[in-house]
Design a protein around this motif. Sequence first.
Motif, mmCIF file in Angstrom:
data_model
loop_
_atom_site.group_PDB
_atom_site.id
_atom_site.type_symbol
_atom_site.label_atom_id
_atom_site.label_comp_id
_atom_site.label_asym_id
_atom_site.label_seq_id
_atom_site.Cartn_x
_atom_site.Cartn_y
_atom_site.Cartn_z
ATOM 1 N N TRP A 117 -13.418 -4.476 25.031
ATOM 2 C CA TRP A 117 -12.309 -5.065 25.769
ATOM 3 C C TRP A 117 -12.020 -6.420 25.135
ATOM 4 C CZ3 TRP A 117 -15.716 -1.677 27.579
ATOM 5 C CH2 TRP A 117 -15.313 -0.698 28.495
ATOM 6 N N ILE A 118 -10.821 -6.579 24.560
ATOM 7 C CA ILE A 118 -10.464 -7.768 23.787
ATOM 8 C C ILE A 118 -9.420 -8.579 24.544
ATOM 9 C CG2 ILE A 118 -9.497 -8.594 21.607
ATOM 10 C CD1 ILE A 118 -10.404 -5.910 20.374
ATOM 11 N N ALA A 119 -9.667 -9.867 24.683
ATOM 12 C CA ALA A 119 -8.740 -10.737 25.400
ATOM 13 C C ALA A 119 -7.378 -10.762 24.717
ATOM 14 C CB ALA A 119 -9.311 -12.149 25.498
ATOM 15 N N GLU A 120 -6.336 -10.704 25.517
ATOM 16 C CA GLU A 120 -4.976 -10.779 24.995
ATOM 17 C C GLU A 120 -4.632 -12.229 24.685
ATOM 18 O OE1 GLU A 120 -0.761 -8.815 26.371
ATOM 19 O OE2 GLU A 120 -1.837 -10.003 27.857
ATOM 20 N N GLY A 121 -3.804 -12.441 23.660
ATOM 21 C CA GLY A 121 -3.326 -13.784 23.381
ATOM 22 C C GLY A 121 -3.900 -14.399 22.128
ATOM 23 N N ALA A 122 -3.889 -15.727 22.084
ATOM 24 C CA ALA A 122 -4.246 -16.456 20.865
ATOM 25 C C ALA A 122 -5.753 -16.515 20.618
ATOM 26 C CB ALA A 122 -3.696 -17.884 20.937
ATOM 27 N N ARG A 123 -6.561 -16.126 21.613
ATOM 28 C CA ARG A 123 -8.022 -16.118 21.459
ATOM 29 C C ARG A 123 -8.535 -14.697 21.700
ATOM 30 N NH1 ARG A 123 -11.242 -20.936 23.414
ATOM 31 N NH2 ARG A 123 -12.065 -19.401 24.869
ATOM 32 N N HIS A 135 -7.155 -5.844 26.125
ATOM 33 C CA HIS A 135 -6.867 -4.553 25.505
ATOM 34 C C HIS A 135 -8.178 -3.773 25.419
ATOM 35 C CE1 HIS A 135 -2.829 -5.833 24.370
ATOM 36 N NE2 HIS A 135 -3.366 -6.958 23.900
ATOM 37 N N HIS A 136 -8.173 -2.580 25.994
ATOM 38 C CA HIS A 136 -9.358 -1.725 26.004
ATOM 39 C C HIS A 136 -9.234 -0.721 24.864
ATOM 40 C CE1 HIS A 136 -11.869 1.461 28.449
ATOM 41 N NE2 HIS A 136 -12.446 1.118 27.304
ATOM 42 N N LEU A 137 -10.155 -0.793 23.895
ATOM 43 C CA LEU A 137 -10.164 0.105 22.745
ATOM 44 C C LEU A 137 -11.426 0.960 22.772
ATOM 45 C CD1 LEU A 137 -9.139 -2.374 19.873
ATOM 46 C CD2 LEU A 137 -7.653 -1.135 21.466
ATOM 47 N N ALA A 138 -11.330 2.146 22.193
ATOM 48 C CA ALA A 138 -12.485 3.041 22.071
ATOM 49 C C ALA A 138 -12.569 3.530 20.634
ATOM 50 C CB ALA A 138 -12.356 4.226 23.030
ATOM 51 N N GLY A 139 -13.732 3.372 20.016
ATOM 52 C CA GLY A 139 -13.911 3.769 18.626
ATOM 53 C C GLY A 139 -15.144 4.622 18.439
ATOM 54 N N GLU A 153 1.079 2.310 19.215
ATOM 55 C CA GLU A 153 0.944 2.949 17.916
ATOM 56 C C GLU A 153 -0.501 2.821 17.423
ATOM 57 O OE1 GLU A 153 3.157 4.640 16.249
ATOM 58 O OE2 GLU A 153 4.711 4.357 17.762
ATOM 59 N N PRO A 154 -1.022 3.846 16.718
ATOM 60 C CA PRO A 154 -2.392 3.778 16.196
ATOM 61 C C PRO A 154 -2.650 2.531 15.366
ATOM 62 C CG PRO A 154 -1.519 5.997 15.960
ATOM 63 C CD PRO A 154 -0.384 5.134 16.446
ATOM 64 N N ALA A 155 -1.667 2.125 14.584
ATOM 65 C CA ALA A 155 -1.851 0.943 13.744
ATOM 66 C C ALA A 155 -2.065 -0.304 14.594
ATOM 67 C CB ALA A 155 -0.645 0.760 12.830
ATOM 68 N N GLN A 156 -1.454 -0.343 15.786
ATOM 69 C CA GLN A 156 -1.610 -1.508 16.638
ATOM 70 C C GLN A 156 -3.042 -1.608 17.164
ATOM 71 O OE1 GLN A 156 1.238 -1.873 19.816
ATOM 72 N NE2 GLN A 156 0.146 -3.572 20.781
ATOM 73 N N ALA A 157 -3.648 -0.477 17.491
ATOM 74 C CA ALA A 157 -5.033 -0.494 17.946
ATOM 75 C C ALA A 157 -5.930 -1.067 16.861
ATOM 76 C CB ALA A 157 -5.473 0.920 18.325
ATOM 77 N N LYS A 158 -5.715 -0.656 15.633
ATOM 78 C CA LYS A 158 -6.505 -1.182 14.526
ATOM 79 C C LYS A 158 -6.239 -2.676 14.345
ATOM 80 C CE LYS A 158 -7.345 -0.786 9.564
ATOM 81 N NZ LYS A 158 -7.007 -0.068 8.298
ATOM 82 N N THR A 170 -15.965 2.280 11.187
ATOM 83 C CA THR A 170 -15.204 2.959 12.227
ATOM 84 C C THR A 170 -14.451 4.152 11.652
ATOM 85 O OG1 THR A 170 -14.961 0.909 13.504
ATOM 86 C CG2 THR A 170 -13.426 2.698 13.986
ATOM 87 N N LEU A 171 -14.721 5.336 12.228
ATOM 88 C CA LEU A 171 -14.111 6.575 11.747
ATOM 89 C C LEU A 171 -12.891 6.964 12.564
ATOM 90 C CD1 LEU A 171 -17.414 8.626 11.298
ATOM 91 C CD2 LEU A 171 -16.298 7.082 9.665
ATOM 92 N N ALA A 172 -12.837 6.557 13.815
ATOM 93 C CA ALA A 172 -11.704 6.884 14.694
ATOM 94 C C ALA A 172 -11.544 5.767 15.713
ATOM 95 C CB ALA A 172 -11.935 8.223 15.392
ATOM 96 N N LEU A 173 -10.305 5.536 16.134
ATOM 97 C CA LEU A 173 -10.023 4.437 17.050
ATOM 98 C C LEU A 173 -8.873 4.805 17.972
ATOM 99 C CD1 LEU A 173 -10.744 1.456 17.738
ATOM 100 C CD2 LEU A 173 -8.913 0.769 16.177
ATOM 101 N N ASP A 174 -9.042 4.529 19.280
ATOM 102 C CA ASP A 174 -8.011 4.790 20.278
ATOM 103 C C ASP A 174 -7.690 3.525 21.063
ATOM 104 O OD1 ASP A 174 -7.474 7.709 20.202
ATOM 105 O OD2 ASP A 174 -9.595 7.860 20.752
ATOM 106 N N TYR A 175 -6.445 3.412 21.483
ATOM 107 C CA TYR A 175 -6.065 2.400 22.472
ATOM 108 C C TYR A 175 -6.146 3.075 23.833
ATOM 109 C CZ TYR A 175 -3.575 -1.421 24.757
ATOM 110 O OH TYR A 175 -3.240 -2.473 25.568
#
Length: 285
Positions: free
Chosen positions: A207-213, A193-197, A48-53, A176-181
């Motif tokens: 590219w953001i590490a998954e998990g608690a960090r 998680h690879h995001l593009a904005g 979902e878009p909200a999850q990318a944000k 940030t004007l637009a954001l994609d997962y």
Amino acid sequence: MKTKIQPGLTGMLCAVGMAASIGCAENRPMTATNSISALAAVSQPAVEPAQAKDLLMNMAEFLAKSPSFSVNLESSYEVLQESGQMIEFGENRRIVVRRPNGLRVEIEHSDGERHLVQYDGNDITTSSPTHNVYAQIVKPGGIDEAVMYFLRDLGMRLPLAMLLVSRLPEELERRTLALDYVEKTVVDGTPTHHLAGRTGTVDYQVWIAEGARPLPLRIVLSYKNEEGHPSFRAQFFDWNLMPEIQDSLFTFNPTDGMRKIAFAAELNKIALEDSIRPEESGGKQ
């Protein structure tokens, strides 16, 4: 072959990995788009878009609230030559942050030249052991104020500087004007998680590490408004959120024979003041 090694993006590369310099993007809130290709859509679970944000903001808030950290970076940037060819140059950096008043950035360029930026809560110092010179200016107030002053008022270069400040979440959301997962993938063995904005001036990927960090492990910037659309890439290694830090890391002590010079912005200011002095221009006081 004579090449340009300093990017013509002094203000651009100075700033946040997801935005250019202060005030260059429009003040519009972040939105999310669904422009990723159909191939990516069928190969990855729907996000979902909200999850990318949420993923982006979690990273920003986690980093902004970390009281201290150290990290190593390998980065590269492209410089457009007079011939029209784009040439890539590299840098290695080590960053140490201790909020609110300690910052150290060690830089080694691909040609071997070295620079050091230090802040101890009162003085901003940049030095070049290669050329045996340093510049120093007083700027109390903390890391946030010092970084903004370094970039905006002194016109100095400090790639991905916004990752160092506590207002990173607010800056990211504002710019940030637009954001994609894009996808879930792996960077150096770590699920990410690879995001593009997109901002008004820069297209970015993180590219953001998954998990608690949720730390950034890779960032790519594309300067879409610059001639040739140059890019900047950074890979992060050895994140440490509890580094052993000594006060001496942030305090500058010149070596024997090291010469103090002025920041270029200071020289420009002095030259301007001299040019308008009435006694030198023939005007009346």
